[in-house]
Scaffold this motif. Structure first.
Motif, PDB file in Angstrom:
ATOM      1  N   SER A 107       9.868   4.303   8.585  1.00 12.75           N
ATOM      2  CA  SER A 107      10.705   5.001   9.556  1.00 12.75           C
ATOM      3  C   SER A 107       9.875   5.291  10.791  1.00 12.75           C
ATOM      4  O   SER A 107       8.789   5.869  10.687  1.00 12.75           O
ATOM      5  N   VAL A 108      10.379   4.862  11.943  1.00 20.78           N
ATOM      6  CA  VAL A 108       9.692   5.118  13.211  1.00 20.78           C
ATOM      7  C   VAL A 108      10.532   6.124  13.987  1.00 20.78           C
ATOM      8  O   VAL A 108      11.698   5.865  14.304  1.00 20.78           O
ATOM      9  N   GLU A 133       2.831   4.362  17.979  1.00 22.01           N
ATOM     10  CA  GLU A 133       1.688   4.301  17.074  1.00 22.01           C
ATOM     11  C   GLU A 133       1.415   2.869  16.647  1.00 22.01           C
ATOM     12  O   GLU A 133       2.325   2.041  16.581  1.00 22.01           O
ATOM     13  N   LYS A 134       0.171   2.597  16.332  1.00 21.06           N
ATOM     14  CA  LYS A 134      -0.205   1.318  15.732  1.00 21.06           C
ATOM     15  C   LYS A 134      -0.092   1.486  14.222  1.00 21.06           C
ATOM     16  O   LYS A 134      -0.640   2.429  13.657  1.00 21.06           O
ATOM     17  N   VAL A 135       0.632   0.572  13.592  1.00 22.71           N
ATOM     18  CA  VAL A 135       0.926   0.710  12.170  1.00 22.71           C
ATOM     19  C   VAL A 135       0.404  -0.507  11.410  1.00 22.71           C
ATOM     20  O   VAL A 135       0.589  -1.645  11.843  1.00 22.71           O
ATOM     21  N   PHE A 136      -0.244  -0.236  10.295  1.00 27.84           N
ATOM     22  CA  PHE A 136      -0.747  -1.305   9.428  1.00 27.84           C
ATOM     23  C   PHE A 136      -0.024  -1.238   8.088  1.00 27.84           C
ATOM     24  O   PHE A 136      -0.032  -0.205   7.429  1.00 27.84           O
ATOM     25  N   ALA A 152       4.605   0.788  17.566  1.00 25.97           N
ATOM     26  CA  ALA A 152       5.843   0.901  16.806  1.00 25.97           C
ATOM     27  C   ALA A 152       7.000   1.391  17.675  1.00 25.97           C
ATOM     28  O   ALA A 152       6.833   2.267  18.539  1.00 25.97           O
ATOM     29  N   SER A 153       8.166   0.813  17.418  1.00 24.95           N
ATOM     30  CA  SER A 153       9.375   1.241  18.116  1.00 24.95           C
ATOM     31  C   SER A 153      10.444   1.579  17.091  1.00 24.95           C
ATOM     32  O   SER A 153      10.380   1.140  15.934  1.00 24.95           O
ATOM     33  N   THR A 154      11.444   2.333  17.514  1.00 20.96           N
ATOM     34  CA  THR A 154      12.476   2.777  16.563  1.00 20.96           C
ATOM     35  C   THR A 154      13.231   1.602  15.960  1.00 20.96           C
ATOM     36  O   THR A 154      13.704   1.693  14.819  1.00 20.96           O
ATOM     37  N   ASN A 155      13.353   0.488  16.670  1.00 18.81           N
ATOM     38  CA  ASN A 155      14.078  -0.657  16.109  1.00 18.81           C
ATOM     39  C   ASN A 155      13.259  -1.410  15.059  1.00 18.81           C
ATOM     40  O   ASN A 155      13.727  -2.418  14.501  1.00 18.81           O
ATOM     41  N   GLN A 156      12.057  -0.927  14.789  1.00 14.10           N
ATOM     42  CA  GLN A 156      11.264  -1.485  13.703  1.00 14.10           C
ATOM     43  C   GLN A 156      11.371  -0.649  12.430  1.00 14.10           C
ATOM     44  O   GLN A 156      10.690  -0.925  11.437  1.00 14.10           O
ATOM     45  N   THR A 157      12.217   0.350  12.475  1.00 14.60           N
ATOM     46  CA  THR A 157      12.538   1.079  11.248  1.00 14.60           C
ATOM     47  C   THR A 157      13.249   0.124  10.301  1.00 14.60           C
ATOM     48  O   THR A 157      14.276  -0.455  10.650  1.00 14.60           O
ATOM     49  N   SER A 158      12.691  -0.060   9.113  1.00 12.87           N
ATOM     50  CA  SER A 158      13.218  -1.073   8.211  1.00 12.87           C
ATOM     51  C   SER A 158      12.494  -1.011   6.876  1.00 12.87           C
ATOM     52  O   SER A 158      11.532  -0.277   6.695  1.00 12.87           O
ATOM     53  N   MET A 159      12.983  -1.839   5.927  1.00 16.75           N
ATOM     54  CA  MET A 159      12.263  -2.077   4.684  1.00 16.75           C
ATOM     55  C   MET A 159      11.437  -3.339   4.883  1.00 16.75           C
ATOM     56  O   MET A 159      11.973  -4.375   5.285  1.00 16.75           O
ATOM     57  N   SER A 177       0.801  -1.224   0.000  1.00 11.33           N
ATOM     58  CA  SER A 177       0.000   0.000   0.000  1.00 11.33           C
ATOM     59  C   SER A 177       0.830   1.269   0.000  1.00 11.33           C
ATOM     60  O   SER A 177       0.405   2.283  -0.552  1.00 11.33           O
ATOM     61  N   SER A 178       2.016   1.243   0.592  1.00  9.26           N
ATOM     62  CA  SER A 178       2.830   2.454   0.659  1.00  9.26           C
ATOM     63  C   SER A 178       4.270   2.125   0.326  1.00  9.26           C
ATOM     64  O   SER A 178       4.759   1.062   0.672  1.00  9.26           O
ATOM     65  N   ARG A 179       4.970   3.026  -0.364  1.00  8.23           N
ATOM     66  CA  ARG A 179       6.406   2.853  -0.585  1.00  8.23           C
ATOM     67  C   ARG A 179       7.198   3.419   0.582  1.00  8.23           C
ATOM     68  O   ARG A 179       8.231   2.885   0.956  1.00  8.23           O
ATOM     69  N   TYR A 180       6.712   4.527   1.137  1.00 12.19           N
ATOM     70  CA  TYR A 180       7.385   5.169   2.262  1.00 12.19           C
ATOM     71  C   TYR A 180       6.347   5.514   3.330  1.00 12.19           C
ATOM     72  O   TYR A 180       5.246   5.944   3.013  1.00 12.19           O
ATOM     73  N   LEU A 181       6.766   5.314   4.578  1.00 14.69           N
ATOM     74  CA  LEU A 181       5.855   5.579   5.695  1.00 14.69           C
ATOM     75  C   LEU A 181       6.680   6.108   6.859  1.00 14.69           C
ATOM     76  O   LEU A 181       7.750   5.563   7.170  1.00 14.69           O
ATOM     77  N   VAL A 182       6.192   7.166   7.493  1.00 18.63           N
ATOM     78  CA  VAL A 182       6.850   7.700   8.684  1.00 18.63           C
ATOM     79  C   VAL A 182       5.842   7.686   9.823  1.00 18.63           C
ATOM     80  O   VAL A 182       4.746   8.242   9.686  1.00 18.63           O
ATOM     81  N   LYS A 183       6.216   7.047  10.910  1.00 15.11           N
ATOM     82  CA  LYS A 183       5.328   6.933  12.073  1.00 15.11           C
ATOM     83  C   LYS A 183       6.075   7.310  13.347  1.00 15.11           C
ATOM     84  O   LYS A 183       7.314   7.362  13.369  1.00 15.11           O
TER      85      LYS A 183
END
Lengths: 115, 113
Positions: A113-114, A17-20, A81-88, A7-13
Protein backbone atom coordinates in the motif's frame (compact mmCIF):
# COMPACT_ATOMS: atom_id res chain seq x y z
CA UNK A 1 9.33 -28.95 -2.61
CA UNK A 2 10.20 -25.70 -4.27
CA UNK A 3 10.01 -22.74 -1.98
CA UNK A 4 9.68 -19.16 -3.13
CA UNK A 5 9.87 -16.71 -0.27
CA UNK A 6 8.86 -13.08 -0.42
CA UNK A 7 10.29 -10.94 2.32
CA UNK A 8 7.05 -9.28 3.43
CA UNK A 9 3.36 -10.19 3.28
CA UNK A 10 2.21 -6.63 3.92
CA UNK A 11 4.02 -3.36 3.36
CA UNK A 12 2.93 0.26 3.78
CA UNK A 13 5.01 3.00 2.20
CA UNK A 14 4.68 6.69 1.49
CA UNK A 15 4.58 8.35 -1.91
CA UNK A 16 8.08 9.06 -3.18
CA UNK A 17 9.80 6.41 -1.06
CA UNK A 18 12.18 3.93 -2.63
CA UNK A 19 10.79 0.45 -2.08
CA UNK A 20 12.54 -2.90 -2.31
CA UNK A 21 10.61 -6.14 -2.63
CA UNK A 22 12.77 -9.21 -2.16
CA UNK A 23 12.24 -12.72 -3.44
CA UNK A 24 14.34 -15.82 -2.78
CA UNK A 25 13.99 -19.29 -4.27
CA UNK A 26 15.73 -22.39 -2.98
CA UNK A 27 15.69 -24.70 -6.02
CA UNK A 28 18.48 -23.33 -8.20
CA UNK A 29 15.96 -22.13 -10.80
CA UNK A 30 17.21 -20.24 -13.83
CA UNK A 31 14.17 -18.01 -14.32
CA UNK A 32 12.51 -15.59 -11.96
CA UNK A 33 9.52 -13.33 -12.46
CA UNK A 34 7.75 -10.39 -10.87
CA UNK A 35 4.01 -9.89 -11.41
CA UNK A 36 1.47 -7.51 -10.00
CA UNK A 37 -2.16 -8.46 -9.49
CA UNK A 38 -5.02 -6.01 -9.42
CA UNK A 39 -8.79 -6.63 -9.27
CA UNK A 40 -10.24 -7.00 -12.74
CA UNK A 41 -6.83 -6.96 -14.41
CA UNK A 42 -5.45 -10.36 -13.44
CA UNK A 43 -1.72 -11.01 -13.19
CA UNK A 44 0.52 -8.77 -15.24
CA UNK A 45 4.21 -9.42 -15.80
CA UNK A 46 6.50 -6.59 -14.73
CA UNK A 47 9.99 -8.01 -15.29
CA UNK A 48 11.65 -11.37 -15.61
CA UNK A 49 15.19 -12.70 -15.47
CA UNK A 50 16.60 -15.80 -17.13
CA UNK A 51 20.05 -15.64 -15.60
CA UNK A 52 22.11 -13.77 -13.06
CA UNK A 53 22.44 -10.11 -14.03
CA UNK A 54 20.06 -10.66 -16.96
CA UNK A 55 16.64 -9.04 -17.06
CA UNK A 56 13.89 -8.38 -19.54
CA UNK A 57 10.91 -6.10 -19.44
CA UNK A 58 7.51 -7.63 -19.15
CA UNK A 59 4.22 -5.99 -20.05
CA UNK A 60 4.22 -3.17 -17.48
CA UNK A 61 7.82 -2.24 -16.53
CA UNK A 62 7.26 1.49 -16.19
CA UNK A 63 8.09 2.76 -12.73
CA UNK A 64 9.94 -0.41 -11.76
CA UNK A 65 13.44 -1.82 -11.96
CA UNK A 66 14.89 -5.17 -10.92
CA UNK A 67 18.14 -6.62 -9.70
CA UNK A 68 19.47 -10.17 -9.84
CA UNK A 69 22.96 -10.31 -8.42
CA UNK A 70 22.65 -13.90 -7.23
CA UNK A 71 20.80 -16.77 -8.82
CA UNK A 72 18.48 -17.33 -5.89
CA UNK A 73 17.45 -13.71 -5.32
CA UNK A 74 15.38 -11.38 -7.49
CA UNK A 75 14.55 -7.91 -6.24
CA UNK A 76 11.86 -5.54 -7.48
CA UNK A 77 12.56 -1.86 -6.94
CA UNK A 78 10.12 1.00 -6.98
CA UNK A 79 12.41 4.01 -7.38
CA UNK A 80 9.77 6.51 -6.26
CA UNK A 81 6.61 4.84 -5.09
CA UNK A 82 3.30 6.23 -6.28
CA UNK A 83 -0.25 5.50 -5.19
CA UNK A 84 -1.01 3.69 -8.47
CA UNK A 85 1.59 1.11 -7.47
CA UNK A 86 -0.58 -0.04 -4.61
CA UNK A 87 -1.09 -3.69 -5.50
CA UNK A 88 -0.38 -7.33 -4.73
CA UNK A 89 3.09 -8.27 -5.96
CA UNK A 90 3.88 -11.89 -6.76
CA UNK A 91 7.27 -13.43 -7.37
CA UNK A 92 7.73 -16.72 -9.24
CA UNK A 93 10.55 -18.95 -10.42
CA UNK A 94 10.93 -21.76 -12.95
CA UNK A 95 13.69 -24.20 -13.72
CA UNK A 96 14.07 -23.60 -17.46
CA UNK A 97 12.24 -23.47 -20.78
CA UNK A 98 11.22 -27.07 -21.53
CA UNK A 99 7.51 -27.72 -20.84
CA UNK A 100 8.05 -29.54 -17.56
CA UNK A 101 10.76 -27.07 -16.52
CA UNK A 102 8.58 -24.10 -17.33
CA UNK A 103 6.25 -24.65 -14.39
CA UNK A 104 6.27 -21.47 -12.36
CA UNK A 105 6.27 -21.65 -8.59
CA UNK A 106 4.89 -18.63 -6.81
CA UNK A 107 5.50 -16.95 -3.51
CA UNK A 108 2.67 -15.98 -1.17
CA UNK A 109 2.69 -12.38 -2.40
CA UNK A 110 3.38 -8.96 -0.92
CA UNK A 111 0.46 -6.61 -0.53
CA UNK A 112 1.90 -3.12 -0.94
CA UNK A 113 0.00 0.00 0.00
CA UNK A 114 1.41 3.36 -1.05
CA UNK A 115 -0.12 6.26 0.85
CA UNK B 1 0.21 -15.14 -28.90
CA UNK B 2 -2.66 -17.55 -28.38
CA UNK B 3 -5.41 -16.16 -26.16
CA UNK B 4 -7.71 -18.10 -23.91
CA UNK B 5 -11.36 -17.68 -23.07
CA UNK B 6 -12.87 -19.03 -19.87
CA UNK B 7 -16.23 -18.57 -18.18
CA UNK B 8 -16.10 -15.96 -15.46
CA UNK B 9 -17.54 -18.19 -12.76
CA UNK B 10 -18.87 -21.67 -12.07
CA UNK B 11 -20.44 -23.53 -9.17
CA UNK B 12 -19.94 -27.15 -8.25
CA UNK B 13 -21.40 -29.34 -5.53
CA UNK B 14 -18.95 -30.84 -3.06
CA UNK B 15 -18.00 -34.38 -4.04
CA UNK B 16 -19.03 -33.94 -7.65
CA UNK B 17 -16.72 -33.52 -10.61
CA UNK B 18 -15.87 -29.96 -11.59
CA UNK B 19 -15.38 -29.46 -15.32
CA UNK B 20 -13.73 -26.19 -16.24
CA UNK B 21 -13.66 -25.33 -19.96
CA UNK B 22 -11.15 -23.21 -21.85
CA UNK B 23 -11.10 -22.07 -25.47
CA UNK B 24 -7.76 -21.42 -27.18
CA UNK B 25 -8.70 -21.45 -30.85
CA UNK B 26 -5.53 -19.65 -32.01
CA UNK B 27 -3.09 -22.01 -30.31
CA UNK B 28 -0.09 -22.92 -32.41
CA UNK B 29 1.30 -26.41 -32.85
CA UNK B 30 4.11 -26.18 -30.34
CA UNK B 31 2.26 -24.36 -27.58
CA UNK B 32 1.28 -26.18 -24.41
CA UNK B 33 -1.80 -25.63 -22.29
CA UNK B 34 -1.13 -25.00 -18.59
CA UNK B 35 -3.61 -24.79 -15.74
CA UNK B 36 -2.98 -22.97 -12.51
CA UNK B 37 -5.25 -22.05 -9.64
CA UNK B 38 -5.17 -19.32 -7.03
CA UNK B 39 -6.78 -19.80 -3.69
CA UNK B 40 -7.73 -16.58 -1.93
CA UNK B 41 -4.75 -14.67 -0.49
CA UNK B 42 -2.22 -17.13 -1.88
CA UNK B 43 0.05 -17.20 -4.92
CA UNK B 44 -0.99 -19.22 -7.99
CA UNK B 45 -0.36 -22.96 -7.87
CA UNK B 46 0.47 -25.18 -10.84
CA UNK B 47 -2.05 -27.94 -11.54
CA UNK B 48 -1.30 -29.66 -14.84
CA UNK B 49 -0.19 -29.10 -18.42
CA UNK B 50 -0.44 -30.87 -21.78
CA UNK B 51 0.21 -30.60 -25.51
CA UNK B 52 -2.34 -32.80 -27.27
CA UNK B 53 -2.82 -35.96 -25.25
CA UNK B 54 -5.01 -36.18 -22.21
CA UNK B 55 -3.10 -35.90 -18.97
CA UNK B 56 -3.82 -36.92 -15.40
CA UNK B 57 -2.04 -36.34 -12.13
CA UNK B 58 -2.91 -36.47 -8.46
CA UNK B 59 -4.75 -33.16 -8.63
CA UNK B 60 -6.71 -33.24 -11.87
CA UNK B 61 -7.22 -34.45 -15.43
CA UNK B 62 -6.75 -32.41 -18.57
CA UNK B 63 -8.72 -33.21 -21.70
CA UNK B 64 -7.58 -31.49 -24.90
CA UNK B 65 -9.73 -31.73 -28.02
CA UNK B 66 -8.26 -33.30 -31.12
CA UNK B 67 -8.06 -29.96 -32.93
CA UNK B 68 -6.47 -28.46 -29.77
CA UNK B 69 -8.80 -25.47 -29.89
CA UNK B 70 -10.21 -26.14 -26.46
CA UNK B 71 -9.55 -28.05 -23.28
CA UNK B 72 -11.27 -29.04 -20.05
CA UNK B 73 -9.79 -29.30 -16.60
CA UNK B 74 -11.52 -31.92 -14.49
CA UNK B 75 -11.39 -32.06 -10.70
CA UNK B 76 -12.89 -35.50 -10.15
CA UNK B 77 -14.22 -35.03 -6.62
CA UNK B 78 -14.34 -31.36 -5.76
CA UNK B 79 -13.91 -30.32 -2.13
CA UNK B 80 -14.48 -26.97 -0.43
CA UNK B 81 -10.70 -26.43 -0.56
CA UNK B 82 -10.89 -26.44 -4.35
CA UNK B 83 -12.72 -23.10 -4.29
CA UNK B 84 -10.33 -20.84 -6.21
CA UNK B 85 -9.73 -18.93 -9.43
CA UNK B 86 -8.58 -21.31 -12.16
CA UNK B 87 -6.39 -20.03 -14.97
CA UNK B 88 -5.99 -21.65 -18.35
CA UNK B 89 -2.77 -20.46 -19.97
CA UNK B 90 -1.11 -21.09 -23.29
CA UNK B 91 2.63 -20.88 -23.10
CA UNK B 92 4.26 -18.05 -24.98
CA UNK B 93 7.93 -18.27 -25.80
CA UNK B 94 9.78 -15.25 -24.54
CA UNK B 95 13.33 -14.21 -25.25
CA UNK B 96 16.11 -16.27 -23.77
CA UNK B 97 14.47 -19.45 -22.60
CA UNK B 98 11.89 -18.29 -20.10
CA UNK B 99 8.63 -19.35 -21.74
CA UNK B 100 6.58 -16.42 -20.51
CA UNK B 101 3.08 -17.26 -19.27
CA UNK B 102 0.18 -14.88 -19.76
CA UNK B 103 -2.54 -15.04 -17.13
CA UNK B 104 -6.07 -14.09 -18.17
CA UNK B 105 -9.03 -13.45 -15.89
CA UNK B 106 -9.63 -17.08 -15.06
CA UNK B 107 -12.74 -18.89 -13.81
CA UNK B 108 -13.84 -18.48 -10.23
CA UNK B 109 -14.95 -21.92 -9.07
CA UNK B 110 -17.18 -22.00 -6.03
CA UNK B 111 -17.56 -25.43 -4.47
CA UNK B 112 -20.70 -25.59 -2.38
CA UNK B 113 -21.56 -28.02 0.42
Amino acid sequence: DVKVTQSSRYLVKRTGEKVFLECVQDMDHENMFWYRQDPGLGLRLIYFSYDVKMKEKGDIPEGYSVSREKKERFSLILESASTNQTSMYLCASSLGAAPRENIQYFGAGTRLSVL
Amino acid sequence: DAKTTQPTSMDCAEGRAANLPCNHSTISGNEYVYWYRQIHSQGPQYIIHGLKNNETNEMASLIITEDRKSSTLILPHATLRDTAVYYCIVRVHGSGNTGKLIFGQGTTLQVKP
